[in-house]
Design a protein around this motif. Structure first.
Motif, PDB file in Angstrom:
ATOM      1  N   ARG A 136     -35.529 -10.223  -5.059  1.00  0.00           N
ATOM      2  CA  ARG A 136     -36.412  -9.799  -6.141  1.00  0.00           C
ATOM      3  C   ARG A 136     -36.683 -10.955  -7.098  1.00  0.00           C
ATOM      4  O   ARG A 136     -35.755 -11.654  -7.506  1.00  0.00           O
ATOM      5  CB  ARG A 136     -35.760  -8.635  -6.877  1.00  0.00           C
TER       6      ARG A 136
ATOM      7  N   PRO B 208     -37.334 -12.268 -10.545  1.00  0.00           N
ATOM      8  CA  PRO B 208     -37.268 -11.833 -11.954  1.00  0.00           C
ATOM      9  C   PRO B 208     -38.465 -12.316 -12.767  1.00  0.00           C
ATOM     10  O   PRO B 208     -38.774 -11.741 -13.817  1.00  0.00           O
ATOM     11  CB  PRO B 208     -35.956 -12.455 -12.453  1.00  0.00           C
TER      12      PRO B 208
ATOM     13  N   TRP C   7     -44.431  -7.160 -13.442  1.00  0.00           N
ATOM     14  CA  TRP C   7     -43.457  -6.083 -13.641  1.00  0.00           C
ATOM     15  C   TRP C   7     -43.905  -5.066 -14.697  1.00  0.00           C
ATOM     16  O   TRP C   7     -43.474  -3.905 -14.675  1.00  0.00           O
ATOM     17  CB  TRP C   7     -42.094  -6.655 -14.042  1.00  0.00           C
TER      18      TRP C   7
ATOM     19  N   GLU D 134     -32.299  -5.544  -5.558  1.00  0.00           N
ATOM     20  CA  GLU D 134     -32.205  -6.970  -5.867  1.00  0.00           C
ATOM     21  C   GLU D 134     -32.491  -7.809  -4.625  1.00  0.00           C
ATOM     22  O   GLU D 134     -33.071  -8.897  -4.719  1.00  0.00           O
ATOM     23  CB  GLU D 134     -30.803  -7.291  -6.415  1.00  0.00           C
TER      24      GLU D 134
END
Length: 610
Positions: free
Chosen positions: A238, A240, A245, A257
């Motif tokens: 994933r 960040p 998002w 994750e």
């Protein structure tokens, strides 16, 4: 005498209206669209918070382990050559994002807003200034233009077909691209282009697009490639720093994750790995494995649970497909004859645990399927092609024959023999041969899934009763893909999934141009003007009623052609999964998928599903 003042006032009021009409003629733009619906209105209003089929409060974290069969030599999913690795859709994104609880609607994604002509002959995509590739570089208008040109000229056949409809593409600003369409059936094209994956021009300047390399790709999606070992596994992590998002379509989605696909030699090995706890989830398609292996009575000692998820899309047409490029299957009577030899009633009772229904339509379980005799409107569409269509297209919609369930229905075998005799085939010395050429009737059924070996054995026995020599050949996934891409087969088992809003993809499935293009899904090799005409009407349909009429007529034609021996369906997903995998309470029209799951806390509820 009336005063002239009211007339003067009317003219003063009219002038601004005329000026606005000039600015926004009927073929002008509709500005500030947050999405596009193929027909009707969008379900989700501007500013919506999340899709209804997700859990917006799903926790983030954990690793999801899934299984895949075979191997992969490529990390480029846009080429015909080379089998691409699983999961690359996590890396790439499109201009707009599709919702899965509407027939066909798209919402702002890389493109923050859309302008579109009322007749849909052009569309302008305005890119989100925050949109970034995974290497941190901004997504520019030049990347969109590069993506279109590259996929149209070098991509898969479906991309070449769709994107060739763009007559012109121009940069209207650093973050704006206008596409203009040619031809008549343009109504769906703004949505087709909205689904176009956006590639990084800078990345593909370093890595030639045509190469099947294992260089980690640069995309704009929520995950980045972490590790790839062909024949063993591929892992995504994933991102960040994913720019999107905050968007509503990503709330409650992409919660793990890390996601890893482990590769196995065959399905049976993958099943054992799942039951041993080495995988976290598995969609099952084999009824015997589902009933006897995954749903065994010893539930207390199981590491997993099973869930049945309903679907609201048309059931796929799964069937035994005839390759009409082969001389032996060019006669429709031959194809119809072999259909009598598959005893679904026996198969369902003895091999499928009674879990299925027989498929008859290419749009099964939907209002798109042909019913009964043609309506006057359907007949009007069929009549211009009367000379080239079988008589069955004008009668009751063709359905597969129903057997007596014995496994060797004598009446069905006699009917098959009758059709074969009419087509010029006769039995000599126990072998079916052609009366004129003396050629024996020999076929190979090519498979890449071992579950069909047992299922097709009774069919093979019935073929042999008529003197037909049949070889059922199971090959690895790479060999299978290479052969079907080149249409190097007599018969295969495959399926065509359909949405509630069919469109331009039908040309990729059934169109004449697709029949001669390697890598399409026109596996039967259909070449009919009537089919092309219906596909054109489907793609041009401005209303739902027009779409239904054209699709039912196409379905009627395909069924009358006996291009496949339909097998079976149910409108369910069978999912076995670890108890720690959480599932949303409400599935989408398409069921469920890993993008909406999450790792549930050990002491919390494993799922929202009742």
């Amino acid at each position: 005498m009336p005063s002239a003042a009211p007339k003067s006032l009317f003219r003063l009021l009219l002038l601004p209206l005329l000026f606005l009409a000039l600015l926004h003629p009927r073929t002008g733009a509709t500005a500030e669209l947050h999405g596009i619906a193929m027909h009707g209105d969008l379900k989700y209003a501007p500013g919506f918070s999340h899709f209804d089929y997700v859990n917006p409060k799903a926790p983030v974290g954990g690793t999801l382990r899934l299984g895949a069969i075979g191997s992969f030599p490529s990390l480029n999913p846009f080429l015909v050559k080379g089998v691409a690795a699983r999961g690359l859709g996590l890396v790439y994104q499109s201009l707009l994002s599709r919702s899965r609880d509407e027939p066909f609607s798209l919402y702002a994604n890389i493109a923050r807003r859309v302008e579109m002509a009322e007749d849909r002959r052009w569309v302008i995509f305005h890119l989100d200034p925050d949109a970034r590739f995974s290497d941190g570089s901004p997504i520019r208008a030049e990347d969109v233009i590069f993506s279109l040109n590259t996929l149209r000229d070098k991509g898969r056949p479906n991309h070449r077909h769709y994107y060739s409809r763009v007559a012109a593409i121009e940069r209207t600003g650093p973050l704006s691209v206008k596409m203009t369409f040619d031809g008549e059936a343009v109504w769906e094209l703004p949505l087709i282009m909205g689904l176009m994956p956006v590639l990084s021009e800078r990345f593909f300047q370093r890595v030639p697009f045509e190469t099947t390399s294992l260089i980690p790709p640069v995309g704009s999606g929520p995950y980045r490639l972490q590790a790839a070992e062909p024949g063993r596994s591929i892992t995504y992590r994933r991102n960040p720093d994913f720019w999107g998002w905050h968007l509503p379509q990503y709330q409650g989605r992409h919660n793990f994750e890390a996601i890893r696909w482990d590769y196995f030699r065959d399905t049976d090995v993958a099943l054992q790995a799942f039951k041993a706890g080495d995988l976290d989830a598995r969609f099952e398609t084999d009824p015997t494995r589902w009933v006897l292996s995954l749903n065994e009575t010893d539930r207390a000692n199981r590491r997993y649970q099973t869930t049945v998820i309903p679907k609201q899309t048309p059931a796929p047409m799964r069937g035994l497909v005839f390759n009409t490029r082969r001389a032996i299957f060019q006669d429709r009577k031959v194809r119809e004859a072999l259909g009598y030899l598959l005893d679904f009633e026996w198969m369902n009772r003895n091999q499928l645990h009674g879990l299925y229904s027989r498929t008859s339509s290419f749009f099964q379980n939907s209002d798109l399927a042909a019913r009964g005799r043609p309506s006057p409107e359907e007949k009007a569409l069929l009549t211009p092609f009367k000379k080239t269509l079988p008589i069955g297209a004008f009668g009751t919609a063709v359905r597969p024959p129903v057997s007596d369930g014995s496994g060797r229905d004598r009446r069905a075998i006699r009917q098959a023999r009758k059709h074969l005799l009419q087509a010029g085939w006769q039995v000599q010395d126990g072998r079916l041969t052609h009366r004129e050429t003396g050629r024996p009737f020999q076929i190979e059924i090519l498979l890449n899934d071992s579950q069909y070996l047992k299922l097709l054995h009774p069919f093979r026995v019935n073929l042999q009763r008529l003197g037909i020599e049949t070889d059922i050949r199971l090959v690895d996934s790479a060999s299978y893909q290479n052969r079907i891409n080149q249409y190097d087969f007599d018969m295969i088992v495959t399926d065509w999934a359909q949405s509630l809003s069919p469109g331009n993809e039908q040309a990729f499935y059934w169109g004449q141009s697709a029949a001669d293009t390697p890598g399409t899904r026109n596996y039967p090799g259909i070449r009919l003007d009537a089919v092309d005409a219906m596909i054109q009407r489907i793609s041009a349909a401005h209303t739902r009623d027009d779409l239904i009429l054209a699709t039912r007529t196409l379905d009627r034609i395909l069924r009358a052609g006996h291009y496949v021996i339909p097998l079976y369906h149910n409108n369910e997903q069978w999912l076995a999964h670890a108890a720690s995998i959480g599932l949303p309470e409400t599935p989408s029209f398409y069921g469920t998928g890993p993008d909406v799951w999450w790792q549930a806390p050990i002491d919390g509820p494993p799922s929202q599903t009742p």
